[in-house]
Enzyme design. Sequence first.
Site, PDB file in Angstrom:
ATOM      1  N   ASP A  30      -2.594  -6.762   5.417  1.00  0.00           N
ATOM      2  CA  ASP A  30      -3.542  -7.739   4.753  1.00  0.00           C
ATOM      3  C   ASP A  30      -4.003  -8.826   5.800  1.00  0.00           C
ATOM      4  O   ASP A  30      -3.289  -8.864   6.808  1.00  0.00           O
ATOM      5  CB  ASP A  30      -3.243  -8.576   3.737  1.00  0.00           C
ATOM      6  CG  ASP A  30      -4.322  -9.264   2.904  1.00  0.00           C
ATOM      7  OD1 ASP A  30      -5.357  -9.040   3.040  1.00  0.00           O
ATOM      8  OD2 ASP A  30      -3.716 -10.496   2.350  1.00  0.00           O
ATOM      9  N   ASN A  78     -10.369  -3.863  -5.000  1.00  0.00           N
ATOM     10  CA  ASN A  78     -11.196  -4.021  -3.758  1.00  0.00           C
ATOM     11  C   ASN A  78     -12.700  -3.811  -3.909  1.00  0.00           C
ATOM     12  O   ASN A  78     -13.577  -4.233  -3.293  1.00  0.00           O
ATOM     13  CB  ASN A  78     -10.720  -3.526  -2.241  1.00  0.00           C
ATOM     14  CG  ASN A  78      -9.238  -4.076  -1.945  1.00  0.00           C
ATOM     15  OD1 ASN A  78      -8.712  -3.381  -1.322  1.00  0.00           O
ATOM     16  ND2 ASN A  78      -9.272  -5.432  -2.098  1.00  0.00           N
TER      17      ASN A  78
HETATM   18  C1  IPE Z   1      -4.281  -6.101  -0.685  1.00  0.00           C
HETATM   19  O1  IPE Z   1      -5.148  -7.285  -0.106  1.00  0.00           O
HETATM   20  C2  IPE Z   1      -5.081  -4.906  -0.611  1.00  0.00           C
HETATM   21  C3  IPE Z   1      -5.079  -4.113   0.656  1.00  0.00           C
HETATM   22  C4  IPE Z   1      -4.312  -4.662   1.720  1.00  0.00           C
HETATM   23  C5  IPE Z   1      -5.839  -2.888   0.352  1.00  0.00           C
HETATM   24  P1  IPE Z   1      -6.014  -7.959  -0.848  1.00  0.00           P
HETATM   25  O2  IPE Z   1      -6.821  -8.606   0.315  1.00  0.00           O
HETATM   26  O3  IPE Z   1      -7.074  -7.018  -1.835  1.00  0.00           O
HETATM   27  O4  IPE Z   1      -4.970  -8.816  -1.843  1.00  0.00           O
HETATM   28  P2  IPE Z   1      -5.459 -10.282  -2.574  1.00  0.00           P
HETATM   29  O5  IPE Z   1      -6.871 -10.348  -3.213  1.00  0.00           O
HETATM   30  O6  IPE Z   1      -5.634 -11.180  -1.637  1.00  0.00           O
HETATM   31  O7  IPE Z   1      -4.586 -10.437  -3.580  1.00  0.00           O
HETATM   32  C1  IPE Z   2      -7.161  -6.190   4.238  1.00  0.00           C
HETATM   33  O1  IPE Z   2      -7.741  -7.272   4.673  1.00  0.00           O
HETATM   34  C2  IPE Z   2      -7.814  -4.999   4.056  1.00  0.00           C
HETATM   35  C3  IPE Z   2      -8.393  -4.546   2.850  1.00  0.00           C
HETATM   36  C4  IPE Z   2      -8.373  -5.391   1.699  1.00  0.00           C
HETATM   37  C5  IPE Z   2      -9.313  -3.613   2.766  1.00  0.00           C
HETATM   38  P1  IPE Z   2      -8.763  -8.175   4.194  1.00  0.00           P
HETATM   39  O2  IPE Z   2     -10.051  -7.449   4.189  1.00  0.00           O
HETATM   40  O3  IPE Z   2      -8.144  -8.468   2.521  1.00  0.00           O
HETATM   41  O4  IPE Z   2      -8.605  -9.453   4.811  1.00  0.00           O
HETATM   42  P2  IPE Z   2      -8.439 -10.808   4.267  1.00  0.00           P
HETATM   43  O5  IPE Z   2      -7.389 -10.990   3.443  1.00  0.00           O
HETATM   44  O6  IPE Z   2      -9.690 -11.370   3.551  1.00  0.00           O
HETATM   45  O7  IPE Z   2      -8.370 -11.776   5.567  1.00  0.00           O
HETATM   46 MG    MG Z   3      -6.785  -9.661   1.877  1.00  0.00          MG
END
Ligand code: IPE
Ligand code: IPE
Ligand code: MG
Length: 251
Positions: A30, A78
């Site tokens: 993340d 997502n």
């Molecule tokens: C979790 O991250 C999913 C992945 C790393 C693919 P998210 O960014 O989707 O999680 P939340 O929304 O902060 O809980």
């Molecule tokens: C994790 O990074 C990757 C995916 C969920 C695909 P994020 O895209 O959630 O990045 P942040 O959490 O918004 O910084």
């Molecule tokens: Mg994230």
Amino acid sequence: MADTTSLTSLAAQWGLPTASLPRHVAIIMDGNGRWAERQGRPRIEGHRHGVRTVRMVSETCTQLDIEAVTLYCLSSENWKRPPAELDFLMHLLEQYLIEERRLIMEQGIRLKVIGRRDRLPANVLAEMDKTLAMSQDNPGTQLVLAIDYGGRDEITRAIRKLASRVASGQLDVEAISEQTVADALDTSGLPEPDLLIRTGGDMRISNYLLWQISYAEIWVTERCWPEFSQAEFRQALTEYAQRDRRFGGLN
Ligand code: IPE
Ligand code: IPE
Ligand code: MG
């Protein structure tokens, strides 16, 4: 004193006896978007840079002879993101599956994918299936990609599978055990994760491996995924080795 004869070379350098390493590491990758935004760049740049960290982690797990590493690539939630970001993620995934094929084969990595297939574009599925087929007999680390994966979705699909076996008379209700449930999940055959790493600092599970992480050791870093380094991975493994795992019992 650690018995150095039982150490693989990188584990020996790191002072980690083989027995102190997790068999299975699960990672919530993340913070890609925040990493990019902090530098005034578009979120997708974070995803692009995140691929380097994926490479570092899979290579390190191979060198440490870790049995399995599961990476959260796309959650079932997502899909709420803007279409342009999702398109880019699909493009990146396809590129990764093509470009990493050589390294996956060289390092003897076995690819596995968990999650739903039915919402993924055909071009991604085609590259995925190619790498899955090519690597299926590789003896090394299992690299498990969680794509369009959600723990609740996985459990729901498992319940449907079991219910239909009950309905057709193949399975007796009383015969359903924790093992039966585990075997109906996408992760069937994998050891349960011993260590769960989350980058980006959030203290939550985000629908990841809900059944499987019952007794996983949790390790969270503020560092975002694109900047997560091998030194930090080593730190996570070192702290894991010092944890007292009781599984509900007493030590
Ligand atoms: C979790 O991250 C999913 C992945 C790393 C693919 P998210 O960014 O989707 O999680 P939340 O929304 O902060 O809980
Ligand atoms: C994790 O990074 C990757 C995916 C969920 C695909 P994020 O895209 O959630 O990045 P942040 O959490 O918004 O910084
Ligand atoms: Mg994230």
